[in-house]
Design an enzyme around this catalytic site. Sequence first.
Site, PDB file in Angstrom:
ATOM      1  N   CYS A 185       0.834  -1.197   0.000  1.00 48.01           N
ATOM      2  CA  CYS A 185       0.000   0.000   0.000  1.00 48.01           C
ATOM      3  C   CYS A 185       0.877   1.259   0.000  1.00 48.01           C
ATOM      4  CB  CYS A 185      -0.975  -0.031   1.173  1.00 48.01           C
ATOM      5  SG  CYS A 185      -2.371   1.117   1.000  1.00 48.01           S
ATOM      6  N   HIS A 205      -3.507  -5.608   1.114  1.00 47.82           N
ATOM      7  CA  HIS A 205      -2.898  -5.890   2.418  1.00 47.82           C
ATOM      8  C   HIS A 205      -2.983  -7.376   2.770  1.00 47.82           C
ATOM      9  CE1 HIS A 205      -2.269  -1.762   4.009  1.00 47.82           C
ATOM     10  NE2 HIS A 205      -3.280  -1.456   3.223  1.00 47.82           N
ATOM     11  N   GLU A 251      -1.233  -8.973   4.804  1.00 50.97           N
ATOM     12  CA  GLU A 251      -0.926  -9.183   6.224  1.00 50.97           C
ATOM     13  C   GLU A 251      -2.174  -9.202   7.098  1.00 50.97           C
ATOM     14  OE1 GLU A 251      -0.850  -4.650   5.866  1.00 50.97           O
ATOM     15  OE2 GLU A 251      -0.455  -6.400   4.608  1.00 50.97           O
TER      16      GLU A 251
END
Length: 233
Positions: free
Chosen positions: A87, A204, A206
């Site tokens: 990002c 994202h 994660e």
Amino acid sequence: MKSAVAVFPGINRERDMARTLKLISGTEPAMIWHAETALPAGTDLVVIPGGFSYGDYLRCGAIAARSPIMDAVRAHAARGGLVLGVCNGFQILCESGLLPGVLMRNKALKFICKDVYLRVERSDTPFTRGYNAGQVVRVPVAHGEGNYVADEETVKRLEGEGRVLYRYAGPDGSLDPAWNINGAVNSIAGILSERGNVLGMMPHPENHVDASIGSTDGRGLFAGLADHFKRVA
């Protein structure tokens, strides 16, 4: 896998990233403040997380790209070390010259925060070995400037060299423009550097690694990285 997470003023996803790296690798990553001039000795992977470095003033990532720590990140990449930017991290990598192109305002000129589908284009890189080529995964996005843009020659080179790793797609892997949430050229969601050791991506992964809080589709990226370093150790 010895990892380091760069931290800039305004970045807000560094703890999410650190938690994921520890969860997958079993090792606590180092948190490196932007004013530092060196990475910890033996660093394998540098991660630049998402957020809003310097409030997204000037251009997203432009100020962070000129922070002292980025000289060390560039040197790490030049030695063949792996770098992942997510990002705002993707924006910083582009602004720092580690990746080509730029991230512009989303086509609808609105901030987007939702889950999206990504098609994995290759499975033979450290960043994708945890997936199969053609696999579709669901991960979140949260950005206002995720519209990847590059000149025609650069896009042609990225495509010809197989450096597009992730694309926005439908749940069946189709590339219908309706699934290209931000208008990125060729539905590009993530690209590799020329040497193949730097990845920038807008979504994202994660945030989708723990079954106790939902999808685990993002886990493959980090599990693949951990496996890569086990194999080269």
